[in-house]
Design a protein around this motif. Structure first.
Motif, PDB file in Angstrom:
ATOM      1  N   GLN A  46      34.070  35.953  32.828  1.00 15.83           N
ATOM      2  CA  GLN A  46      32.814  36.011  32.849  1.00 15.83           C
ATOM      3  C   GLN A  46      32.709  37.462  33.132  1.00 15.83           C
ATOM      4  OE1 GLN A  46      30.794  33.714  31.888  1.00 15.83           O
ATOM      5  NE2 GLN A  46      32.472  32.423  31.362  1.00 15.83           N
ATOM      6  N   GLY A  47      33.598  38.424  32.772  1.00 16.72           N
ATOM      7  CA  GLY A  47      33.529  39.738  33.532  1.00 16.72           C
ATOM      8  C   GLY A  47      33.385  40.211  34.831  1.00 16.72           C
ATOM      9  N   GLY A  48      34.086  39.169  35.643  1.00 20.26           N
ATOM     10  CA  GLY A  48      34.014  39.384  37.199  1.00 20.26           C
ATOM     11  C   GLY A  48      35.384  39.710  37.501  1.00 20.26           C
ATOM     12  N   ILE A  49      35.553  40.177  39.016  1.00 15.96           N
ATOM     13  CA  ILE A  49      36.912  40.508  39.404  1.00 15.96           C
ATOM     14  C   ILE A  49      37.034  39.609  40.830  1.00 15.96           C
ATOM     15  CG2 ILE A  49      38.036  42.141  40.697  1.00 15.96           C
ATOM     16  CD1 ILE A  49      36.453  44.333  39.279  1.00 15.96           C
ATOM     17  N   VAL A  50      38.301  39.201  40.958  1.00 15.25           N
ATOM     18  CA  VAL A  50      38.719  38.293  42.200  1.00 15.25           C
ATOM     19  C   VAL A  50      39.927  39.047  42.713  1.00 15.25           C
ATOM     20  CG1 VAL A  50      39.728  36.118  42.957  1.00 15.25           C
ATOM     21  CG2 VAL A  50      37.975  36.089  41.161  1.00 15.25           C
ATOM     22  N   ILE A  51      40.008  39.310  43.920  1.00 19.55           N
ATOM     23  CA  ILE A  51      40.876  39.906  44.639  1.00 19.55           C
ATOM     24  C   ILE A  51      41.177  39.421  46.068  1.00 19.55           C
ATOM     25  CG2 ILE A  51      39.508  41.440  45.842  1.00 19.55           C
ATOM     26  CD1 ILE A  51      41.715  43.642  45.615  1.00 19.55           C
ATOM     27  N   GLN A  52      42.641  39.037  46.135  1.00 16.93           N
ATOM     28  CA  GLN A  52      43.063  38.495  47.493  1.00 16.93           C
ATOM     29  C   GLN A  52      43.278  39.851  48.555  1.00 16.93           C
ATOM     30  OE1 GLN A  52      45.954  35.511  47.576  1.00 16.93           O
ATOM     31  NE2 GLN A  52      46.849  36.379  49.441  1.00 16.93           N
ATOM     32  N   MET A  53      42.543  39.607  49.576  1.00 18.57           N
ATOM     33  CA  MET A  53      42.619  40.831  50.554  1.00 18.57           C
ATOM     34  C   MET A  53      43.678  40.467  51.380  1.00 18.57           C
ATOM     35  SD  MET A  53      40.408  42.765  49.141  1.00 18.57           S
ATOM     36  CE  MET A  53      40.432  43.978  50.444  1.00 18.57           C
TER      37      MET A  53
END
Length: 269
Positions: A46-53
């Motif tokens: 959907q054009g988003g970003i997921v990042i594990q910090m």
């Protein structure tokens, strides 16, 4: 609109996508981890970003930065992680940053029992950070409410320029129930109000509703993000009068919109 069968954590993730989530930063913690796992699979499409910090402190600061870059942003955690986010959430209050924080409650104090549940974070959510403030919070009691109130949390954050907390728990997180999922055109989605002119722009100059229009970095405005008590320009203003007026406005912008924030349903009344 479509009907499906989902868990509370899946409902929250689906609702966040419909609400316009574009940036998720988080750290795995039981019982909220499925939210990040679900978004990692579905949000990029959907054009988003997921990042594990590396931890929850980094997560809260990452979504604050993403919001100021113009993205709707969210994180999810449980009680121990929410404790680590306290300072960052205070920054979001003072800088009037719209973000959504999901707290899926488990047993504490400290790291407690990850696989047991309580509703013991209510006071933590209300009195999380130091100082005088109000953070709108929503507490779902079903999978459908977890979905509906996640959308409401995003709308409230964007409308009032404030952090908003969704307070779920381990039972709802892992409960599977029928769920109605809406498309974007079928449900109200609120976007943050933008300034209309760069002439004499002041990033914290409120309108009649006490909420300043929000210019983001990269849009050509003189944007300052200040954690100290500041004036309308964003410059440090340590006087008692400025602090009093600032704190009052931050609270009154919530109170004056309480008819929007607050919802209730009466049964057998």
């Amino acid at each position: 609109m479509r009907k499906t069968f989902a868990s509370g954590n899946m409902a929250i993730a689906e609702a966040a996508i419909v609400a316009g989530l574009k940036f998720y930063a988080g750290y795995p913690i039981t019982p909220s981890s499925e939210i990040m796992e679900y978004l990692a699979e579905h949000l990029p499409g959907q054009g988003g970003i997921v990042i594990q910090m590396e931890d929850e402190i980094a997560s809260i600061n990452a979504i604050i930065g993403a919001s100021w870059a113009g993205a709707k942003a969210m994180t999810a955690t449980s009680g121990p992680g929410l404790s680590l986010m306290a300072e960052g959430i205070g920054l979001a209050v003072m800088s009037e940053t719209p973000i959504v924080i999901v707290d899926v409650m488990r047993t504490g104090p400290s790291t407690g029992v990850p696989t047991k549940t309580t509703q013991a974070d209510v006071f933590q959510v209300r009195w999380l950070t130091h100082g005088d403030y109000i953070i709108p919070s929503y507490i779902p009691w079903s999978v459908q409410e977890a979905y509906d109130l996640t959308i409401k949390a995003f709308n409230t954050a964007e409308k009032l320029r404030t952090p908003v907390i969704l307070l779920s728990d381990a039972v709802i997180a892992h409960l599977w129930e029928p769920l109605v999922i809406y498309e974007r055109g079928e449900v109200e989605i609120i976007e943050r109000r933008k300034p209309t002119s760069k002439d004499n722009y002041k990033p914290y100059m409120p309108g009649d509703d006490l909420i300043p229009p929000m210019a983001c970095f990269g849009e050509g405005y003189n944007v300052l993000v200040e954690s100290l008590t500041h004036d309308e320009r964003g410059y440090y203003a340590p006087t008692n009068t400025y602090h009093k007026n600032s704190v009052l406005r931050l609270m009154l912008k919530i109170v004056k919109n309480i008819s929007y924030v607050y919802e209730q349903e009466t049964y057998n009344g």
